[in-house]
Write a protein that holds these residues in place. Structure first.
Motif, mmCIF file in Angstrom:
data_model
loop_
_atom_site.group_PDB
_atom_site.id
_atom_site.type_symbol
_atom_site.label_atom_id
_atom_site.label_comp_id
_atom_site.label_asym_id
_atom_site.label_seq_id
_atom_site.Cartn_x
_atom_site.Cartn_y
_atom_site.Cartn_z
ATOM 1 N N ARG A 197 42.284 47.503 39.234
ATOM 2 C CA ARG A 197 42.764 46.207 38.742
ATOM 3 C C ARG A 197 44.251 46.284 38.388
ATOM 4 O O ARG A 197 45.049 45.452 38.808
ATOM 5 C CB ARG A 197 41.935 45.798 37.514
ATOM 6 N N ARG A 201 47.082 44.390 40.512
ATOM 7 C CA ARG A 201 47.619 43.200 39.861
ATOM 8 C C ARG A 201 49.130 43.128 40.052
ATOM 9 O O ARG A 201 49.698 42.077 40.357
ATOM 10 C CB ARG A 201 47.253 43.166 38.376
ATOM 11 N N SER A 229 33.478 38.643 46.092
ATOM 12 C CA SER A 229 32.909 38.973 44.785
ATOM 13 C C SER A 229 33.936 39.265 43.703
ATOM 14 O O SER A 229 33.724 38.981 42.547
ATOM 15 C CB SER A 229 32.039 40.239 44.898
ATOM 16 N N GLU A 230 35.027 39.896 44.102
ATOM 17 C CA GLU A 230 35.867 40.536 43.103
ATOM 18 C C GLU A 230 36.965 39.641 42.524
ATOM 19 O O GLU A 230 37.525 39.947 41.485
ATOM 20 C CB GLU A 230 36.516 41.798 43.706
ATOM 21 N N GLY A 231 37.324 38.589 43.261
ATOM 22 C CA GLY A 231 38.420 37.760 42.811
ATOM 23 C C GLY A 231 39.734 38.149 43.466
ATOM 24 O O GLY A 231 40.737 37.456 43.323
ATOM 25 N N MET A 235 42.931 35.716 44.440
ATOM 26 C CA MET A 235 44.329 36.095 44.178
ATOM 27 C C MET A 235 45.173 35.916 45.447
ATOM 28 O O MET A 235 46.235 35.314 45.424
ATOM 29 C CB MET A 235 44.402 37.563 43.742
ATOM 30 N N PRO A 277 29.797 35.934 43.628
ATOM 31 C CA PRO A 277 30.595 35.459 42.490
ATOM 32 C C PRO A 277 31.638 34.384 42.836
ATOM 33 O O PRO A 277 31.750 33.393 42.123
ATOM 34 C CB PRO A 277 31.252 36.730 41.965
ATOM 35 N N TYR A 278 32.378 34.561 43.928
ATOM 36 C CA TYR A 278 33.411 33.556 44.223
ATOM 37 C C TYR A 278 33.373 33.086 45.673
ATOM 38 O O TYR A 278 33.300 33.902 46.590
ATOM 39 C CB TYR A 278 34.811 34.132 43.996
ATOM 40 N N SER B 174 33.811 37.829 37.825
ATOM 41 C CA SER B 174 34.184 38.703 38.928
ATOM 42 C C SER B 174 33.380 40.001 38.845
ATOM 43 O O SER B 174 33.112 40.510 37.762
ATOM 44 C CB SER B 174 35.684 38.970 38.797
ATOM 45 N N ALA B 175 32.967 40.523 39.974
ATOM 46 C CA ALA B 175 32.135 41.728 39.942
ATOM 47 C C ALA B 175 32.333 42.543 41.207
ATOM 48 O O ALA B 175 32.695 42.019 42.250
ATOM 49 C CB ALA B 175 30.665 41.347 39.804
ATOM 50 N N THR B 176 32.091 43.836 41.111
ATOM 51 C CA THR B 176 32.105 44.681 42.310
ATOM 52 C C THR B 176 30.928 45.640 42.236
ATOM 53 O O THR B 176 30.474 46.000 41.150
ATOM 54 C CB THR B 176 33.405 45.486 42.432
ATOM 55 N N VAL B 187 36.909 42.811 38.372
ATOM 56 C CA VAL B 187 37.918 43.625 39.006
ATOM 57 C C VAL B 187 39.218 42.841 38.950
ATOM 58 O O VAL B 187 40.172 43.260 38.320
ATOM 59 C CB VAL B 187 37.535 44.000 40.451
ATOM 60 N N HIS B 188 39.224 41.660 39.562
ATOM 61 C CA HIS B 188 40.482 40.912 39.588
ATOM 62 C C HIS B 188 40.432 39.553 38.918
ATOM 63 O O HIS B 188 41.415 39.083 38.397
ATOM 64 C CB HIS B 188 40.958 40.760 41.024
ATOM 65 N N GLY B 189 39.313 38.902 38.977
ATOM 66 C CA GLY B 189 39.230 37.594 38.332
ATOM 67 C C GLY B 189 38.970 37.781 36.852
ATOM 68 O O GLY B 189 38.987 38.905 36.345
#
Ligand code: SF4
Lengths: 478, 205
Positions: A197, A201, A229-231, A235, A277-278, B174-176, B187-189
């Motif tokens: 992360r 970032r 999933s992770e976002g 980004m 998740p996303y 957010s998940a991994t 992780v990022h969100g």
């Protein structure tokens, strides 16, 4: 291992190496069985799953059979939404378009959402040659990229790595790529994720150009969809000024409501979740929100070749959920690298030959044989791709492609099978010969497959002989 | 040499010569559910909580207090059209850079739709939810969903949503699971997703 699939050994050789690696087999067996169980549980929650599969298959099939209209419509709606549409016949054209856009903005780096298609075209390597660093931002892709490794699974590309290996990769490689890993990095997954992360970032916040693929492209509305999933996807899709999406022409669906069966089928089949998740959707440019310059590259790269194959065409319905990998007994034992492609497992065994054609590359020609034809892949496929039938058809095409030259062992085997299966009398004759054949195989033909697993003993009596003698088991089986 | 567009379209035409589009219209099966069904709201709350999000139900009167209690220390940002008053919040005017947003601890938004079956919240980034970046970069996302926004399943949401708007569908934080399939949140969100479910404002007694 270097970060390219080019020059991989043919499947049986690669498989033999993988079979000897017990850590790899352990990691894979754990991963595939875990995901399989999760998938089965959430699929069982949906009472009309079969109907949903039919609807999903129909959505993709309709779009494929009407592809010209749908692509032209997609171009129109995307353009009306403020996006710029590009067309690319092959990998080189697509890579040049992406590099050109990055250069026009004087970008020396881009951030990337995990996408199969940009791996397929080797975008990262092509950008590197132009002096542009492409940063993978999905955790698994980051592990693969920093480790100078290759992805081994569609959904969880670093599944062949365990936590200790990942810690070592982060420790030794993060520093050269940007923010180094903290000194007290442990191998706890949460700690490793936190290091990723921080590392990424920094890159998200300064990125000028983002690159993505798309899971779906809606012709009617000019909407692209990315499921994650992770976002990291959000980004890359939201923070940069410029967004470039490389989209295979088979990703198009006709209508907005077609997203319904797809978004119900994909997460349950893929990660075994009711919903990932996303999910991000965007229709060109949204004033004041997200990238104000949006490009879409529509890519062929062999898709029209696959489309022309009436049996194999259905492989273009694939939504890359990876369910077929997780149920495949061959994949579970060999892992993804043995397939020598970013598309491993059952889908890879048909998609690679379909996209690239057979008869000119031993690696590709070996793939349709990388299957036991057990049919499990068809059972789980959310868009009902009949992978076993396509495998058999591809085998026949491999055989045909080699006709006239020196026949290959597998080609001889297939020709032999076709000859025998045509006439039942020949089949019974052959069955009687099986014992001899097995002995022969053991003595002279330790193929890669039999070299790594035991060949069963041939039964003393053929099935037909047994049936005749016992009247199908009704008489005493003595 | 022809251009790529004409060549690809010509290849498509050639590949499909002789094939016809299946005239059978197969649409996805779906049950029709009454809107604003209390059981749906229960299911929605349960399914959102399943993803390890924080879920609370509260009356419209209690909402502001509950949000205040859920906020972490640090700055909070709100979209320009938020209908709830958050004391001391920065109202996003669209000029804050991503680096500046990174210094903000939390965001409070409303939502467009809640999907019960999948535990999903859909944002379509109208002024009550704000541009995409503000609900992405801060580490805590507090999201208010009104009970009358909850629909049964994905097709109901698709039917309600406007495809011309950008959308973010959120199912848990957010998940991994990329490291040995161990699930790790965030992780990022935003690492914390806090969902407050409240009755519609016009039924405040
Ligand atoms: S072939 Fe089917 S099961 Fe395999 S990845 Fe594609 S959609 Fe999933």
């Amino acid at each position: 291992m270097t970060g390219t699939f080019v020059g991989m050994p043919v499947f049986p050789e690669a498989a033999r190496e993988a079979l000897a690696d017990s850590q790899l087999r352990h990691n894979l067996a754990h991963a595939t069985s875990t995901i399989r169980a999760k998938r089965a549980k959430v699929v069982a929650e949906v009472p009309d799953w079969e109907e949903l599969r039919l609807a999903g298959a129909a959505v993709k099939e309709r779009a494929l059979l009407d592809l010209e209209t749908q692509l032209v419509r997609l171009e129109e709606t995307l353009t009306a939404n403020g996006a710029t549409v590009h067309w690319a016949r092959d990998a080189a054209e697509a890579n040049a378009i992406v590099a050109g856009i990055a250069k026009a903005h004087a970008a020396t780096e881009v951030v990337k959402v995990k996408s199969m298609v940009t791996q397929e075209i080797g975008l990262n390597e092509a950008l590197a040659e132009e002096g542009i660093a492409a940063w993978e931002t999905d955790l698994a892709e980051l592990i693969v990229q920093l480790g100078d490794d290759l992805p081994s699974h569609i959904l969880v590309p670093a599944i062949h790595r365990n936590r200790a290996e990942i810690r070592d990769i982060f420790r030794s490689k993060m520093g050269a790529a940007g923010r180094p890993a903290p000194d007290d990095l442990t191998d706890e997954p949460a700690v490793l994720a936190a290091a990723a992360r921080e590392h990424l970032r920094e890159k998200f916040l300064r990125a000028k150009v983002g690159v993505s693929g798309a899971n779906f492209a809606v012709a009617e509305t000019g909407t692209l969809v990315v499921v994650e999933s992770e976002g990291n996807g959000r980004m890359c899709l939201t923070l940069p000024d410029v967004l470039v999406s490389v989209v295979g022409i088979e990703k198009v669906v006709a209508r907005w409501e077609d997203l319904d069966p797809m978004l119900r089928l994909l997460p349950r089949s893929s990660t075994g979740e009711r919903m990932n998740p996303y999910t991000s959707m965007w229709s060109g440019i949204a004033p004041g929100d997200g990238p104000q310059e949006v490009h879409v590259v529509l890519l062929d790269n062999g898709r029209t070749r696959a489309l022309a194959d009436e049996v194999g065409r259905q492989a273009l319905r694939c939504i890359r959920c990876s369910a077929c990998l997780n149920v495949c007994p061959v994949y579970e034992r060999t892992g993804g690298h043995a397939y020598g492609s970013v598309y491993p497992g059952p889908i890879g065994a048909i998609l690679n030959p379909l996209l690239k054609g057979v008869g000119h590359d031993d690696q590709i020609d070996s793939l349709p044989y990388a299957s036991s034809l057990c049919g499990a892949c068809f059972e789980v496929c959310p868009v009902r791709i009949d992978i076993p039938s396509v495998l058999v058809d591809q085998r026949a095409q491999v055989v045909d492609a080699h006709r006239g030259g020196v026949p290959k062992p597998e080609a001889m085997a297939m020709k032999g099978a076709a000859y025998v299966l045509k006439r039942s009398r020949r089949l019974s004759a052959l069955e009687r010969l099986t014992g001899l054949g097995m002995r022969f195989a053991r003595r002279f033909g330790p193929t890669a497959w039999t070299g790594a697993r035991d060949l069963p003993d041939a039964p003393g009596e053929s099935f037909r002989d047994w049936w005749q003698r016992t009247d199908g088991g009704r008489k005493d089986d003595a | 040499m022809t251009d790529a567009r004409s060549e690809i379209l010509a290849r498509v035409r050639e590949a499909l010569a002789g094939s016809t589009v299946d005239p059978v219209e197969t649409s996805a099966p779906r049950e029709v559910h009454p809107v604003a069904n209390p059981e749906l709201v229960d299911l929605f709350a349960e399914r959102v909580a399943d993803y390890r999000a924080v879920v609370e139900r509260c009356s419209a009167e209690d909402l502001e207090d509950r949000i205040a209690a859920a906020l972490p220390t640090g700055q909070v940002i709100v979209p320009p059209g938020l209908s709830i008053r958050i004391p001391d919040a920065i109202v996003d005017d669209g000029t804050l850079t991503a680096a500046r947003l990174d210094l903000i601890a939390a965001v409070v938004t409303e939502a467009r739709v809640g999907i019960a079956e999948t535990g999903t919240i859909v944002l379509d980034h109208t002024p009550d939810q704000g541009r995409r970046a503000i609900s992405l970069v801060p580490d805590t996302h507090i999201c208010v969903v009104r009970e009358d926004q909850v629909v049964a399943d994905v097709p109901d949401a698709i039917a309600l949503l406007d495809p011309s708007r950008p959308q973010t569908w959120i199912s848990g934080p957010s998940a991994t699971s990329d490291i040995e399939l161990d699930r790790v949140e965030g992780v990022h969100g935003p690492r914390t997703l806090h969902v407050l479910i409240t009755p519609p404002r016009d039924v405040i007694s």
